[in-house]
Motif scaffolding. Structure first.
Motif, short mmCIF file in Angstrom:
data_model
loop_
_atom_site.label_atom_id
_atom_site.label_comp_id
_atom_site.label_asym_id
_atom_site.label_seq_id
_atom_site.Cartn_x
_atom_site.Cartn_y
_atom_site.Cartn_z
N VAL A 127 -39.94 -62.32 -54.17
CA VAL A 127 -39.29 -61.85 -55.68
C VAL A 127 -40.23 -61.20 -56.20
CG1 VAL A 127 -38.08 -64.16 -55.77
CG2 VAL A 127 -40.34 -64.09 -56.48
N PHE A 128 -39.54 -60.16 -57.08
CA PHE A 128 -40.32 -59.16 -57.81
C PHE A 128 -39.83 -59.02 -59.16
CE2 PHE A 128 -39.24 -58.73 -53.37
CZ PHE A 128 -40.39 -58.17 -52.68
N TYR A 129 -40.91 -58.84 -60.02
CA TYR A 129 -40.66 -58.93 -61.61
C TYR A 129 -41.64 -57.89 -62.47
CZ TYR A 129 -38.38 -63.29 -60.39
OH TYR A 129 -37.50 -64.24 -59.63
N SER A 130 -41.90 -56.77 -61.51
CA SER A 130 -42.61 -55.80 -62.29
C SER A 130 -41.69 -54.86 -63.07
CB SER A 130 -43.20 -54.65 -61.63
OG SER A 130 -42.14 -54.00 -60.82
N ASP A 131 -42.17 -54.15 -64.10
CA ASP A 131 -41.26 -53.36 -64.85
C ASP A 131 -40.39 -52.48 -64.33
OD1 ASP A 131 -42.55 -54.52 -67.34
OD2 ASP A 131 -43.77 -52.45 -67.72
N SER A 132 -40.85 -51.84 -63.24
CA SER A 132 -39.69 -51.00 -62.26
C SER A 132 -38.73 -51.95 -61.71
CB SER A 132 -40.83 -50.45 -61.18
OG SER A 132 -41.79 -49.40 -61.67
N ASP A 133 -38.93 -53.11 -61.57
CA ASP A 133 -37.89 -54.03 -60.83
C ASP A 133 -36.89 -54.51 -61.89
OD1 ASP A 133 -38.95 -54.41 -58.19
OD2 ASP A 133 -40.58 -55.41 -59.12
N HIS A 134 -37.32 -54.41 -62.99
CA HIS A 134 -36.34 -54.89 -64.08
C HIS A 134 -35.55 -53.74 -64.44
CE1 HIS A 134 -37.75 -58.93 -65.36
NE2 HIS A 134 -39.07 -58.46 -65.40
N ASN A 135 -36.04 -52.43 -64.37
CA ASN A 135 -35.53 -51.21 -64.54
C ASN A 135 -34.33 -51.04 -63.32
OD1 ASN A 135 -36.59 -50.75 -66.94
ND2 ASN A 135 -38.37 -49.43 -65.90
N ALA A 136 -34.92 -51.27 -62.16
CA ALA A 136 -33.91 -51.02 -60.90
C ALA A 136 -32.96 -52.25 -61.07
CB ALA A 136 -34.98 -51.41 -59.81
N PHE A 137 -33.08 -53.14 -61.41
CA PHE A 137 -31.87 -54.54 -61.40
C PHE A 137 -31.02 -53.86 -62.39
CE2 PHE A 137 -30.97 -58.80 -62.98
CZ PHE A 137 -30.06 -59.12 -61.92
N ARG A 138 -31.43 -53.56 -63.57
CA ARG A 138 -30.45 -53.06 -64.66
C ARG A 138 -29.49 -52.06 -64.02
NH1 ARG A 138 -34.11 -51.98 -68.13
NH2 ARG A 138 -34.56 -54.09 -68.77
N GLU A 139 -30.16 -51.11 -63.52
CA GLU A 139 -29.50 -49.99 -62.80
C GLU A 139 -28.55 -50.29 -61.86
OE1 GLU A 139 -32.26 -47.08 -61.68
OE2 GLU A 139 -33.00 -46.53 -63.39
N TRP A 140 -28.78 -51.31 -60.94
CA TRP A 140 -28.07 -52.09 -59.94
C TRP A 140 -26.82 -52.68 -60.64
CZ3 TRP A 140 -26.62 -56.94 -58.69
CH2 TRP A 140 -26.16 -57.33 -57.21
N LEU A 141 -27.01 -53.35 -61.63
CA LEU A 141 -26.02 -54.08 -62.45
C LEU A 141 -25.08 -52.90 -62.89
CD1 LEU A 141 -27.93 -56.87 -64.03
CD2 LEU A 141 -26.41 -57.25 -62.04
N GLN A 142 -25.39 -52.04 -63.37
CA GLN A 142 -24.48 -51.23 -64.05
C GLN A 142 -23.95 -50.40 -63.03
OE1 GLN A 142 -27.88 -48.79 -66.05
NE2 GLN A 142 -26.86 -49.12 -67.96
N ARG A 143 -24.16 -50.18 -61.83
CA ARG A 143 -23.49 -49.76 -60.70
C ARG A 143 -22.36 -50.51 -60.11
NH1 ARG A 143 -28.56 -47.77 -58.94
NH2 ARG A 143 -28.60 -49.32 -57.65
N LYS A 144 -22.88 -52.02 -60.36
CA LYS A 144 -22.00 -52.98 -59.83
C LYS A 144 -20.71 -53.35 -60.57
CE LYS A 144 -22.27 -57.95 -58.28
NZ LYS A 144 -21.79 -57.96 -56.98
N TYR A 145 -21.07 -53.46 -62.10
CA TYR A 145 -20.30 -53.86 -62.98
C TYR A 145 -19.66 -53.06 -64.03
CZ TYR A 145 -21.70 -58.66 -61.40
OH TYR A 145 -21.85 -59.88 -60.64
N VAL A 146 -20.35 -51.79 -64.08
CA VAL A 146 -20.15 -50.60 -64.84
C VAL A 146 -20.09 -50.98 -66.32
CG1 VAL A 146 -18.06 -48.90 -65.26
CG2 VAL A 146 -18.34 -49.86 -63.10
#
Length: 684
Positions: free
Chosen positions: A158-177
């Motif tokens: 599991v990963f919770y750095s600032d970079s991970d939060h940013n990457a998760f947000r981008e991943w969700l935007q691609r997935k859900y639009v």
């Protein structure tokens, strides 16, 4: 075109770390490896500070000499990219590469795997060191392949750095639009969690109830981690494929929050695994009835085989194991190291490297023993490894490329594994039922596969098997149910356990009777359900109309209601307020049948179902075996090898009703035969 694990011979070798030993020892080490029959060694996966002692300064002379010398002794080299252990200059200068815990604590330099996959800077530096290594060794005649990183998602997944939060947000935007779709998927209307701006969206963070995030967010977190890990590995794989096209690419693992099937499909020539059979006893056997102990490791090897039908064992246990403060595994008894090696081979390995050549004298792994002890003098493990080397030099070419033969598969999928980490109403049951089915199959000498059901799975992949056991798939898409129905209609036998089919892909419950998407398949509905968790007495199931034929109904009970005339009640609850209600059903559907078992499986219940199905060992007609012996079959176009492995310290009595030849000794065997304690036969 993917490269094979082994082409001309079985590859047997060892992990070796030239940076740990004086250069004056290397030649003697290589000479002895060659004399023992070893053909391959692994090195480099933890040596970033050697390759790049300061930023942008690269030094390869030590490994140039180590690889050249190994090549002169006929030893092939697997090089690891060293990205599991970033050097101190890197983590000091670029602290943003460090991983952060769920609670927000930054993990510091001093161990391994203390980085995050999302940091743009870390990805840049990993690409650079990989590029430098590939440029240096991509055409070296002594280097045959590459291992990306080491044990991705081991130690921490599991990963919770600032970079991970940013990457998760981008991943969700691609997935859900849109945020509307995200809010719908996560059910954020519950407890007023709805998001009105993407900046409000994070990976799970601490809440008033510790470690209790939104369950749908938690499921997407695991999916993100897997995709993010694969994208991290892809950076290195792309460089290696481009700069070292004649050398194969793999990585070692089978750790959490990683779709190893998808990673292998996208990036690898084949998958590699680290095989430590004593982990089964340490981590899994404490509260288990009648455990298989080290033999249970075959279930993990079956899962590896679902990724690569033939695979590499990058680390094979060769001695007592443990770090300074954990995993205190005892020494293998005489014969066990050989037994475990053939366990890996019997399950599909075409390459095995022992961990490690010599036990480290410093660091956390000073008790993770290798073949040689600290003193570097001959010992029984060296003698045992030499025997294995001699045997595989003689027979290995016959085995490589042959595949495991199995007519039954235990079915898994990543969505349910990941959802079940948080959801205690189904998550723990899958692992329990997998082990109990494996025990039943092992003791009846029936080889099995593990089959991961994916969106790309075809009907052809399912129809290889006469029986599929899919214990507790809480999440089931309508498309999955339809595919399984096609399998049943054409003659397949499908077995479900409790908690089947009631969730959709988002982890939300269907608004229809349980078992949801599987209702028509099973021909039943769930009238009521209850945990069996200490608040009530244990429950039991009576099979057929025999009062004496009773087994436990463990952990959870679905009380069933028959909906279709094609359903036969095979067992009823024998206790509690629902005594007499259906507990086990069989639905005849098309040419096949679907079983629903309303509890968590135990060995006894699994055995009952196998008996009802008339499912027997493939060697039933010619071989009698005691419980202590495992049977596996590897089959090629013109070859058929039956592996017999005795996990008992005492000899095992076998009876062969046909003459067979042992591939290891060349001897003809028939009639009564005594297989020595921890012994191995390979019959054809």
């Amino acid at each position: 075109m993917k490269k094979p694990v082994a082409k001309e011979q079985f590859e047997l070798g060892v992990c070796y770390y030239p940076e740990h030993w004086p250069e004056s020892m290397w030649e003697d080490d290589y000479r002895r490896m060659s004399e023992m029959g070893f053909t391959i060694i692994r090195m480099g996966e933890f040596a970033w500070s050697i390759f790049e002692p300061e930023e942008g300064v690269f030094q390869f002379d030590r490994f140039d000499r180590a690889i050249d010398l190994a090549h002169r002794y006929g030893l092939k080299v697997v090089l690891g990219t060293p990205t599991a252990t970033p050097p101190a200059w890197l983590t000091s200068k670029y602290p943003e590469v460090l991983n952060v815990t769920y609670e927000g604590v930054t993990l510091q330099h001093g161990m391994r795997r203390h980085y995050n996959y999302s940091s743009p800077k870390y990805r840049e530096l990993c690409a650079r060191i990989t590029d430098q290594l590939a440029s240096q060794y991509g055409t070296h005649p002594g280097v045959v392949g590459w291992q990306i990183d080491n044990e991705l998602n081991c130690e921490i997944n599991v990963f919770y750095s600032d970079s991970d939060h940013n990457a998760f947000r981008e991943w969700l935007q691609r997935k859900y639009v849109t945020l509307e779709e995200l809010n719908n998927a996560w059910g954020t209307v519950f407890w007023s969690q709805s998001y009105s701006d993407w900046s409000q969206v994070y990976l799970p963070r601490p809440t008033p109830s510790p470690n209790q995030p939104n369950p749908h967010q938690a499921l997407d977190e695991k999916r993100f981690i897997s995709d993010n890990t694969i994208s991290f590995a892809k950076i290195q794989a792309d460089i290696l494929h481009a700069k070292a096209p004649q050398q194969w690419v793999t990585t070692n693992g089978l750790f959490g929050h990683l779709d190893s099937h998808e990673m292998t499909d996208q990036l690898l020539d084949f998958f590699s695994y680290d095989s430590y059979p004593q982990f089964s006893s340490i981590f899994h056997d404490a509260a288990e009835d009648n455990p298989l102990r080290d033999r249970n490791w075959g279930l993990s090897l079956s899962a590896v085989r679902s990724i690569s039908p033939n695979f590499c064992i990058m680390e094979q246990q060769s001695g007592p194991g443990g770090w300074v403060n954990r995993m205190n595994m005892p020494s293998p008894k005489p014969g066990q190291m050989r037994l475990w090696t053939y366990q890996s081979i019997a399950h599909g390995a075409d390459m095995v490297l022992f961990f490690r050549w010599r036990t480290a004298t410093m660091g956390n792994e000073i008790y993770w023993h290798g073949i040689n002890d600290y003193h570097n003098q001959p010992n029984r493990r060296v003698r045992e490894a030499t025997q294995i080397g001699q045997e595989l030099a003689a027979i290995g070419k016959s085995i490589i490329g042959t595949r495991i033969q199995a007519n039954i598969a235990i079915v898994r999928d990543y969505d349910n594994e990941w959802d079940g980490e948080y959801d205690v109403w189904h998550g723990p049951f899958m692992w329990q039922s997998n082990k109990e089915w494996f025990k039943a199959l092992q003791r009846k000498h029936i080889p099995n596969d593990v089959l991961y059901l994916r969106k790309t799975t075809t009907l052809e992949e399912l129809t290889r098997y006469e029986v599929l056991v899919y214990p507790h798939p809480a999440i089931m898409r309508d498309e999955t149910a339809s595919l399984l129905d096609q399998y049943v209609q054409q003659g397949g036998k499908l077995i479900f356990g409790c908690r089947t089919g009631y969730k959709d892909e988002r982890g939300q419950c269907y608004m229809k009777p349980f078992p949801g998407a599987a209702k028509d398949l099973c021909g039943i509905t769930v009238e009521e359900f209850t945990m069996i968790n200490g608040t009530r007495l244990p429950t039991t199931i009576r099979w057929g109309d025999k009062p004496e034929d009773i087994t436990g109904a463990d952990s959870f009970n679905d009380i069933l209601h028959v909906e279709a005339d094609s359903v036969q009640v095979m067992g009823t609850y024998a206790s509690d307020y629902y005594a007499g209600k259906p507990a086990v059903t069989r639905n005849i559907r098309g040419k096949g049948e679907v079983w629903y078992y309303g509890a968590v499986f135990n060995e006894q219940a699994s055995t009952r179902i196998l008996d009802y199905l008339g499912f027997q060992s493939p060697a039933e007609s010619w071989l009698e075996l005691p419980d202590s012996v495992e049977l596996q079959i590897r089959e090629g176009d013109s070859s058929h090898y039956t592996f017999l492995l005795n996990y008992n310290e005492e000899p095992a009595a076998l009876v062969l009703k046909e003459e067979k030849r042992d591939l290891l000794t060349g001897k003809i065997i028939s009639g009564a035969h005594s297989l020595e304690g921890f012994g191995v036969l390979v019959l054809y």
